[in-house]
Design an enzyme around this catalytic site. Structure first.
Site, mmCIF file in Angstrom:
data_model
loop_
_atom_site.group_PDB
_atom_site.id
_atom_site.type_symbol
_atom_site.label_atom_id
_atom_site.label_comp_id
_atom_site.label_asym_id
_atom_site.label_seq_id
_atom_site.Cartn_x
_atom_site.Cartn_y
_atom_site.Cartn_z
ATOM 1 N N LEU A 1 1.004 -1.030 0.038
ATOM 2 C CA LEU A 1 0.067 0.158 -0.031
ATOM 3 C C LEU A 1 0.945 1.323 -0.087
ATOM 4 O O LEU A 1 0.631 2.319 -0.591
ATOM 5 C CB LEU A 1 -0.978 0.090 1.099
ATOM 6 C CG LEU A 1 -2.016 -0.969 1.185
ATOM 7 C CD1 LEU A 1 -2.620 -0.970 2.321
ATOM 8 C CD2 LEU A 1 -2.609 -1.309 -0.194
ATOM 9 N N TYR B 1 -3.266 -10.897 15.128
ATOM 10 C CA TYR B 1 -3.199 -9.694 14.158
ATOM 11 C C TYR B 1 -4.420 -8.737 14.682
ATOM 12 O O TYR B 1 -4.192 -7.536 14.981
ATOM 13 C CB TYR B 1 -3.504 -10.186 12.877
ATOM 14 C CG TYR B 1 -3.388 -9.081 11.756
ATOM 15 C CD1 TYR B 1 -2.413 -8.265 11.345
ATOM 16 C CD2 TYR B 1 -4.587 -9.029 10.915
ATOM 17 C CE1 TYR B 1 -2.447 -7.454 10.595
ATOM 18 C CE2 TYR B 1 -4.735 -8.054 9.838
ATOM 19 C CZ TYR B 1 -3.615 -7.366 9.508
ATOM 20 O OH TYR B 1 -3.669 -6.324 8.601
HETATM 21 N N1 LIG Z 1 -3.291 -5.906 2.328
HETATM 22 C C1 LIG Z 1 -4.216 -6.160 3.155
HETATM 23 O O1 LIG Z 1 -5.089 -7.007 2.782
HETATM 24 C C2 LIG Z 1 -4.764 -5.249 4.339
HETATM 25 C C3 LIG Z 1 -6.018 -5.369 4.951
HETATM 26 C C4 LIG Z 1 -6.182 -4.503 6.127
HETATM 27 C C5 LIG Z 1 -5.193 -3.800 6.524
HETATM 28 N N2 LIG Z 1 -3.975 -3.785 5.976
HETATM 29 C C6 LIG Z 1 -2.918 -2.928 6.620
HETATM 30 O O2 LIG Z 1 -2.221 -2.053 5.991
HETATM 31 C C7 LIG Z 1 -0.865 -1.945 6.185
HETATM 32 C C8 LIG Z 1 -0.003 -1.963 4.931
HETATM 33 O O3 LIG Z 1 -0.290 -3.432 4.312
HETATM 34 P P1 LIG Z 1 0.296 -3.916 2.962
HETATM 35 O O4 LIG Z 1 -0.615 -4.895 2.243
HETATM 36 O O5 LIG Z 1 0.959 -2.941 2.384
HETATM 37 O O6 LIG Z 1 1.533 -5.024 3.826
HETATM 38 P P2 LIG Z 1 2.910 -5.250 3.336
HETATM 39 O O7 LIG Z 1 3.233 -6.468 3.954
HETATM 40 O O8 LIG Z 1 3.022 -5.113 1.761
HETATM 41 O O9 LIG Z 1 3.763 -4.108 4.044
HETATM 42 C C9 LIG Z 1 4.062 -3.900 5.336
HETATM 43 C C10 LIG Z 1 5.474 -3.428 5.218
HETATM 44 O O10 LIG Z 1 6.009 -3.233 6.913
HETATM 45 C C11 LIG Z 1 7.376 -3.568 6.880
HETATM 46 N N3 LIG Z 1 8.062 -3.832 8.117
HETATM 47 C C12 LIG Z 1 7.992 -4.916 8.748
HETATM 48 N N4 LIG Z 1 8.427 -4.629 10.091
HETATM 49 C C13 LIG Z 1 8.795 -3.261 9.993
HETATM 50 C C14 LIG Z 1 9.473 -2.490 11.008
HETATM 51 N N5 LIG Z 1 9.944 -3.268 12.198
HETATM 52 N N6 LIG Z 1 9.962 -1.369 10.900
HETATM 53 C C15 LIG Z 1 9.501 -0.897 9.537
HETATM 54 N N7 LIG Z 1 8.996 -1.637 8.478
HETATM 55 C C16 LIG Z 1 8.597 -2.771 8.850
HETATM 56 C C17 LIG Z 1 7.692 -4.693 5.772
HETATM 57 O O11 LIG Z 1 8.832 -4.751 5.430
HETATM 58 C C18 LIG Z 1 6.623 -4.360 4.810
HETATM 59 O O12 LIG Z 1 7.286 -3.812 3.617
HETATM 60 C C19 LIG Z 1 -0.568 -2.822 7.471
HETATM 61 O O13 LIG Z 1 -0.544 -2.323 8.413
HETATM 62 C C20 LIG Z 1 -1.631 -4.011 7.242
HETATM 63 O O14 LIG Z 1 -1.856 -4.529 8.258
HETATM 64 C C21 LIG Z 1 -3.749 -4.597 4.945
#
Ligand SMILES: NC(=O)c1ccc[n+]([C@@H]2O[C@H](COP(=O)([O-])OP(=O)(O)OC[C@H]3O[C@@H](n4cnc5c(N)ncnc54)[C@H](O)[C@@H]3O)[C@@H](O)[C@H]2O)c1
Length: 317
Positions: free
Chosen positions: A20, A147
Site C-alpha cells: 500500500l 493480528y
Molecule cells: N493488504 C491487506 O489486505 C490489508 C488489509 C487490512 C489492513 N492492512 C494493513 O495495511 C498496512 C499495509 O499493508 P500492506 O498490504 O502494504 O502490507 P505489506 O506487508 O506489503 O507492508 C508492510 C511493510 O512493513 C514492513 N515492516 C515490517 N516490520 C517493520 C519494522 N519493524 N519497521 C519498519 N517496517 C517494517 C515490511 O517490510 C513491509 O514492507 C498494514 O498495516 C496492514 O496490516 C492491509
C-alpha cells in the site's frame, strides 16, 4: 541525511517498502507532498513516485525513529508497518512488539513532534466471534486472531491520543485488499493470487469455499480512500476510525469474473478447512454510511471493474 525541498510537506510512511505504501506515493507526490518511506526491507516491492526518500529503519528501534523525525520533520505519519495475519499468529511476541509496542512508540513520537495527522490502517480482522451479516461502526470488537487483537489495540490507543491529547488520529478498517503487490504468503491473499496465478499459468486452485465471501476491496479504491480521509476537514469527522465497504463476491463469483478475462483458464476448488474457517470468520459486508456521509467515501471498483483493471494491469506489466 540531507534535507531537500524544505517547502514541501513531508509525510512519513512506515512500512514504506510495502504494497500500500508504494502505491500511495503517487497521489501524494501529485499533490506536492514529499514521501519519506521507512522500512526494514532492502527495497520497495513496487515502483514509487519520483522524489520519494527511502530510509532503511525499524519502527521498533527508538534511535531509528528519532533520527527520521529529526532529519525530516514529518507533518503527517502514515503507519503501515505491520506483521500481517499469518505472521502475527506464527510469532505472537514479534507481532506484539511491532504492531502494538511499535505503534505506541510512534504515537508518542507523533505527539511529541506535534504532527498534523496520524493515519492507521486497521483491518476486518479487528472483528471476530459471532458477527451479523452487516457490520456497523458500532459492532463490538472481539477479534479472534493475534493480528486483529493488535489492530483493535492500536485503534483504542489512537482514540485515546485523539480525545485526551488532541492528536488527529484517523483510521480505516480495511477489507481484504486485492492487489498485484499483495503479500502472497497470507491466507487473505487468495483473491490477489487467483488473478496473478491465472494470468501466469492459466490455473488457480481456491482453498476457500466456493461460497466464502469475506469483504474485499481493490487496491485503487484503498488508495483513494486513504487520500480522501487524509484530506477530509477535521470538523467533518465524527469518529476516528471508519469501516468501508467495496465488494463482497463469493469465491465462485470471483472465479467467474476472472474467467471473463481468461476464458481458457482452470479455476477450481480444493477447500482447506483451516484456511476456509479463518476467512469465513471475517466480516462479509460493512455498513459504511458514516464514511460516505463524513468524507464522501464511495467505492469505484465493483467486481467487473476490478477484474477488468487487474487483468489489464497484469497484461501490461
Ligand atoms: N493488504 C491487506 O489486505 C490489508 C488489509 C487490512 C489492513 N492492512 C494493513 O495495511 C498496512 C499495509 O499493508 P500492506 O498490504 O502494504 O502490507 P505489506 O506487508 O506489503 O507492508 C508492510 C511493510 O512493513 C514492513 N515492516 C515490517 N516490520 C517493520 C519494522 N519493524 N519497521 C519498519 N517496517 C517494517 C515490511 O517490510 C513491509 O514492507 C498494514 O498495516 C496492514 O496490516 C492491509
Amino acid at each position: 541525511m540531507e534535507k531537500e525541498g524544505e517547502m514541501q510537506p513531508v509525510y512519513l510512511i512506515t512500512g514504506g517498502a510495502g504494497n500500500l505504501a508504494c502505491q500511495l506515493t503517487f497521489p501524494l507526490a501529485a499533490r506536492g507532498i514529499r514521501c519519506v518511506l521507512l522500512d526494514v526491507a532492502a527495497e520497495p516491492v513496487a515502483p514509487v513516485a519520483e522524489g520519494c526518500q527511502y530510509v532503511r529503519g525499524d519502527v521498533t528501534n527508538a534511535e531509528d525513529m528519532k533520527t527520521v523525525f529529526r532529519d525530516y520533520e514529518p507533518r503527517v505519519v502514515v503507519h503501515f508497518a505491520s506483521l500481517l495475519s499469518a505472521a502475527s499468529e506464527a510469532d505472537r511476541p514479534a507481532a506484539w512488539e511491532l504492531n502494538a509496542n511499535g505503534a505506541f512508540a510512534l504515537l508518542e513520537m507523533a505527539l511529541a513532534h506535534r504532527v498534523d495527522r496520524f493515519f492507521f490502517p486497521s483491518s476486518l480482522a479487528a472483528y471476530g466471534g459471532a458477527l451479523p451479516d452487516l457490520i456497523s461502526d458500532h459492532q463490538v470488537q472481539w477479534p479472534d486472531g493475534m493480528y486483529g487483537v493488535t489492530k483493535t489495540t492500536v485503534e483504542r490507543l489512537g482514540v485515546y491520543y485523539a480525545r485526551r491529547h488532541g492528536l488527529d488520529f484517523r483510521g480505516l478498517r480495511l477489507p481484504i485488499v486485492v492487489s498485484r503487490y499483495a503479500h502472497l504468503g497470507a491466507a487473505s491473499s487468495y483473491a490477489s493470487r487467483a488473478f496473478m496465478e491465472t494470468a501466469q499459468s492459466g490455473k488457480f486452485v481456491f482453498q476457500v469455499r466456493p461460497e466464502s465471501r469475506p469483504a474485499l476491496i481493490y487496491t485503487r479504491d484503498v488508495i483513494d480512500a486513504v487520500v480522501l480521509l487524509l484530506e477530509a476537514p477535521a470538523a467533518k469527522l465524527r469518529q476516528c476510525v471508519y469501516n468501508i465497504q467495496a465488494l463482497s463476491p463469493t469465491a465462485e463469483e470471483l472465479a467467474a469474473a476472472i474467467r471473463t478475462h481468461y476464458p481458457d483458464a482452470s479455476l477450481t476448488f480444493q477447500t482447506d478447512e483451516r484456511i476456509a474457517d479463518l476467512i469465513d470468520s471475517w466480516p462479509r459486508r460493512f455498513d459504511d454510511s458514516a464514511a460516505r456521509k463524513d468524507w464522501n467515501w464511495k467505492s469505484t471498483y465493483d467486481l467487473a471493474a476490478m477484474a477488468a483493471d487487474f487483468a489489464t494491469t497484469l497484461a501490461t506489466a
